[in-house]
Design a protein around this motif. Structure first.
Motif, mmCIF file in Angstrom:
data_model
loop_
_atom_site.group_PDB
_atom_site.id
_atom_site.type_symbol
_atom_site.label_atom_id
_atom_site.label_comp_id
_atom_site.label_asym_id
_atom_site.label_seq_id
_atom_site.Cartn_x
_atom_site.Cartn_y
_atom_site.Cartn_z
ATOM 1 N N ALA A 54 10.784 33.451 -66.858
ATOM 2 C CA ALA A 54 9.423 33.384 -66.138
ATOM 3 C C ALA A 54 9.079 34.718 -66.753
ATOM 4 N N CYS A 55 7.815 35.276 -66.180
ATOM 5 C CA CYS A 55 7.391 36.844 -66.823
ATOM 6 C C CYS A 55 6.602 37.873 -65.307
ATOM 7 N N GLY A 56 6.814 39.211 -65.145
ATOM 8 C CA GLY A 56 5.817 39.659 -63.995
ATOM 9 C C GLY A 56 5.619 39.012 -62.836
ATOM 10 N N THR A 57 4.462 38.249 -61.881
ATOM 11 C CA THR A 57 4.368 37.619 -61.201
ATOM 12 C C THR A 57 4.814 36.288 -61.354
ATOM 13 N N ALA A 58 4.339 35.661 -62.245
ATOM 14 C CA ALA A 58 5.379 34.109 -62.554
ATOM 15 C C ALA A 58 6.740 33.631 -62.275
ATOM 16 N N TYR A 59 7.867 35.240 -62.646
ATOM 17 C CA TYR A 59 8.810 35.934 -62.009
ATOM 18 C C TYR A 59 9.308 35.557 -60.686
ATOM 19 N N ILE A 101 7.887 29.465 -65.256
ATOM 20 C CA ILE A 101 6.987 29.685 -65.154
ATOM 21 C C ILE A 101 5.748 30.766 -65.665
ATOM 22 N N SER A 102 4.420 29.218 -65.650
ATOM 23 C CA SER A 102 3.603 30.486 -66.544
ATOM 24 C C SER A 102 2.125 30.010 -65.985
ATOM 25 N N GLN A 103 0.758 30.735 -65.561
ATOM 26 C CA GLN A 103 -0.365 30.989 -65.021
ATOM 27 C C GLN A 103 -0.952 30.589 -66.031
ATOM 28 N N SER A 104 -0.280 31.266 -68.103
ATOM 29 C CA SER A 104 -0.701 30.541 -69.164
ATOM 30 C C SER A 104 -0.145 29.799 -69.919
ATOM 31 N N GLY A 105 1.251 29.800 -69.657
ATOM 32 C CA GLY A 105 1.156 28.642 -70.419
ATOM 33 C C GLY A 105 1.015 29.044 -71.608
ATOM 34 N N GLU A 106 1.209 30.564 -72.136
ATOM 35 C CA GLU A 106 1.237 30.515 -73.552
ATOM 36 C C GLU A 106 2.064 31.905 -74.000
ATOM 37 N N THR A 107 2.364 32.940 -72.519
ATOM 38 C CA THR A 107 3.370 33.599 -72.548
ATOM 39 C C THR A 107 4.619 33.672 -73.733
ATOM 40 N N ALA A 108 4.639 34.996 -74.351
ATOM 41 C CA ALA A 108 5.628 34.452 -75.721
ATOM 42 C C ALA A 108 7.030 34.711 -75.601
ATOM 43 N N GLY A 152 -9.399 36.698 -63.165
ATOM 44 C CA GLY A 152 -8.819 38.486 -62.874
ATOM 45 C C GLY A 152 -7.260 39.233 -63.728
ATOM 46 N N VAL A 153 -7.105 40.033 -64.043
ATOM 47 C CA VAL A 153 -5.820 40.040 -64.929
ATOM 48 C C VAL A 153 -4.558 40.076 -63.904
ATOM 49 N N ALA A 154 -5.055 40.849 -62.536
ATOM 50 C CA ALA A 154 -4.006 40.799 -61.884
ATOM 51 C C ALA A 154 -3.995 39.378 -61.427
ATOM 52 N N SER A 155 -3.001 38.582 -61.197
ATOM 53 C CA SER A 155 -2.818 37.044 -61.068
ATOM 54 C C SER A 155 -2.648 37.209 -58.945
ATOM 55 N N THR A 156 -3.158 36.423 -58.692
ATOM 56 C CA THR A 156 -3.492 36.046 -57.549
ATOM 57 C C THR A 156 -2.982 34.752 -56.687
ATOM 58 N N ALA A 239 3.705 45.706 -54.960
ATOM 59 C CA ALA A 239 3.890 47.105 -55.493
ATOM 60 C C ALA A 239 3.259 46.706 -56.715
ATOM 61 N N LEU A 240 4.024 45.349 -58.190
ATOM 62 C CA LEU A 240 3.171 45.277 -59.242
ATOM 63 C C LEU A 240 1.698 45.292 -59.113
ATOM 64 N N LYS A 241 1.605 44.201 -58.014
ATOM 65 C CA LYS A 241 -0.439 43.850 -57.827
ATOM 66 C C LYS A 241 -0.935 45.737 -58.052
ATOM 67 N N LEU A 242 -0.680 46.880 -56.883
ATOM 68 C CA LEU A 242 -0.937 47.803 -56.269
ATOM 69 C C LEU A 242 -0.810 49.191 -57.728
ATOM 70 N N LYS A 243 0.459 48.937 -58.486
ATOM 71 C CA LYS A 243 0.602 49.511 -60.057
ATOM 72 C C LYS A 243 -0.439 49.447 -60.836
ATOM 73 N N GLU A 244 -0.755 48.215 -61.000
ATOM 74 C CA GLU A 244 -1.184 47.210 -61.750
ATOM 75 C C GLU A 244 -3.328 47.358 -62.597
ATOM 76 N N ILE A 245 -3.204 47.291 -60.448
ATOM 77 C CA ILE A 245 -5.209 48.070 -60.717
ATOM 78 C C ILE A 245 -5.128 48.768 -59.928
ATOM 79 N N SER A 361 -3.344 36.945 -71.141
ATOM 80 C CA SER A 361 -2.115 35.772 -71.732
ATOM 81 C C SER A 361 -1.638 37.050 -72.549
ATOM 82 N N VAL A 362 0.171 37.347 -72.675
ATOM 83 C CA VAL A 362 0.982 38.431 -73.079
ATOM 84 C C VAL A 362 1.270 37.031 -74.568
ATOM 85 N N THR A 363 1.036 37.217 -75.656
ATOM 86 C CA THR A 363 1.761 36.673 -76.451
ATOM 87 C C THR A 363 1.962 37.208 -77.524
HETATM 88 C C1 F6R Z 1 0.399 40.226 -62.792
HETATM 89 C C2 F6R Z 1 0.516 39.148 -63.951
HETATM 90 C C3 F6R Z 1 1.690 39.191 -65.192
HETATM 91 C C4 F6R Z 1 1.602 37.869 -65.017
HETATM 92 C C5 F6R Z 1 2.810 37.518 -66.598
HETATM 93 C C6 F6R Z 1 3.349 36.451 -66.800
HETATM 94 O O1 F6R Z 1 -0.635 40.051 -62.041
HETATM 95 O O2 F6R Z 1 -0.480 38.346 -63.741
HETATM 96 O O3 F6R Z 1 2.768 40.323 -64.338
HETATM 97 O O4 F6R Z 1 1.930 37.414 -64.453
HETATM 98 O O5 F6R Z 1 2.042 38.005 -68.075
HETATM 99 O O6 F6R Z 1 1.571 34.915 -67.517
HETATM 100 P P1 F6R Z 1 2.089 34.537 -67.190
HETATM 101 O O7 F6R Z 1 1.726 32.751 -65.662
HETATM 102 O O8 F6R Z 1 0.832 33.844 -68.180
HETATM 103 O O9 F6R Z 1 2.913 33.731 -68.100
#
Ligand code: F6R
Length: 365
Positions: A54-59, A101-108, A152-156, A239-245, A361-363
């Motif tokens: 996964a990426c980011g917070t999902a990772y 693992i992915s919130q959006s289900g679209e992360t490239a 919110g862009v920052a995942s919670t 740390a990720l949450k603090l730096k990103e917002i 969503s990082v596509t």
């Molecule tokens: C951080 C954050 C990103 C996502 C990452 C993966 O707050 O939101 O690090 O977690 O871009 O996104 P999804 O879960 O949509 O694959």
């Protein structure tokens, strides 16, 4: 609609007790104290390893999941950042399963990793929040998080719901693999069932204190986060949450790594957030805090009553969380680190819901 909240992030932080409860109810049978039988395309007994990426917070949710699967189910887990996984040419076995693992289900990168595992003949599961997403469509089984839309862009709330799914799955795997007794399964399910109540209690108990602390934190340029065991991924998430917002530079480390480098950074200008409930390795973290204190570092300790009583170091602030069952600790402790980032960003005056340079969503790869 933000309701009475200033930002979607604030709203989504407060929705957590409810959405965690919905998510857990999907995987656990509270009345019987058991995990639900899932219609999985693989058998937890038939696989030797589970590959999570996964990426980011999902990772980071996946990294907590690794601790759980290995501890409770004795199932070895390989965990990767999706953008590394797809290129590093590791051996894969068609007999094993992969979990994305992915919130959006679209992360490239996550999607590309999924397709890579599909090619290798693996069975594929996806923990996703958006049911109609590409990752959901291309997997053999969808393990939904029921967080509702996350704006919110920052995942919670998606993060704590991902953790809720992974914890439930790990207990299920443990039961199916015969690594826990029916009694132990009941106790773990009981612990999990208390997450909504404890997350709610945590919000009541620490939010105003964290808001005050955040005003002070917003004057610093760098923040270090430390934790051990499942609190190590949580330190990285903080740390990720603090730096990103808030755009304050922050790093998360395993507390035991402090003396292998980052300790050189410690001075009175470097606050150190230590996430340390009173668990079996608490004393080890206390010695790390003493190392920080001896170098003039300012400690923000997030712990419970027992931890606060046994910490024996001077802190800039101590946040005392409710006493929680071990398995749900990373879910409940996610809230104070989200609040700390949120209120710090509010004091910095940044665009909390739409931080610069980031997309929900990082596509693109
Ligand atoms: C951080 C954050 C990103 C996502 C990452 C993966 O707050 O939101 O690090 O977690 O871009 O996104 P999804 O879960 O949509 O694959």
């Amino acid at each position: 609609d933000k309701g009475n909240h200033r930002h979607f992030m604030e709203k989504e932080i407060h929705e957590q007790p409810e959405v965690i409860s919905h998510t857990l109810a999907h995987y656990l049978d509270f009345a019987n104290g058991t995990t639900r039988k899932l219609d999985l395309p693989f058998d937890f007994n038939g696989i030797e390893r589970l590959a999570i990426s996964a990426c980011g917070t999902a990772y980071l949710a996946g990294l907590v999941g690794k601790y759980w699967f290995e501890r409770y189910a004795r199932l070895p887990v390989d965990i990767d950042i999706a953008s590394e996984f797809r290129y590093r040419e590791m051996p894969l076995s068609a007999r094993d399963a992969a979990l994305f693992i992915s919130q959006s289900g679209e992360t490239a990168d996550t999607l590309a990793s999924l397709r890579y595992c599909r090619k290798a003949g693996m069975t594929i599961g996806a923990v996703v929040n958006v049911r109609e997403s590409t990752i959901a469509r291309e997997s053999d089984v969808v393990l939904p998080t029921l967080a509702g839309p996350e704006i919110g862009v920052a995942s919670t709330k998606a993060f704590t719901c991902q953790l809720s799914v992974l914890a439930s799955l790990a207990v299920r795997a443990a039961a199916e693999r015969g690594k826990i007794s029916a009694e132990e399964e009941k106790a773990l399910v009981r612990g999990l069932s208390e997450t909504p109540r404890y997350t709610n209690q945590a919000l009541q108990k620490v939010e105003r204190q964290i808001e005050k602390l955040a005003r002070e934190l917003s004057h610093y340029k760098h923040v270090l986060y430390l934790g051990r065991d499942t609190n190590f991924p949580l330190a990285m998430e903080g740390a990720l949450k603090l730096k990103e917002i808030s755009y304050i530079h922050a790093e998360g480390y395993a507390a035991g790594e402090l003396k292998h480098g980052p300790i050189a950074l410690i001075d009175e200008k470097m606050p150190v957030v230590v996430i340390a409930p009173h668990d079996r390795i608490f004393e080890k973290t206390v010695s790390n805090m003493q190392e920080v204190a001896a170098r003039g570092g300012r400690i923000i300790l997030i712990t419970d009553e027992k931890g606060a009583a046994n910490a024996t170091v001077e802190t800039m602030d101590t946040i005392v969380m409710p006493d929680v069952p071990e398995i749900i600790s990373p879910i409940v402790y996610a809230l104070p680190i989200q609040l700390l980032a949120y209120y710090t960003a509010v004091f910095m005056g940044t665009d909390v819901d739409q931080p610069r340079n980031l997309a929900k969503s990082v596509t693109v790869e």
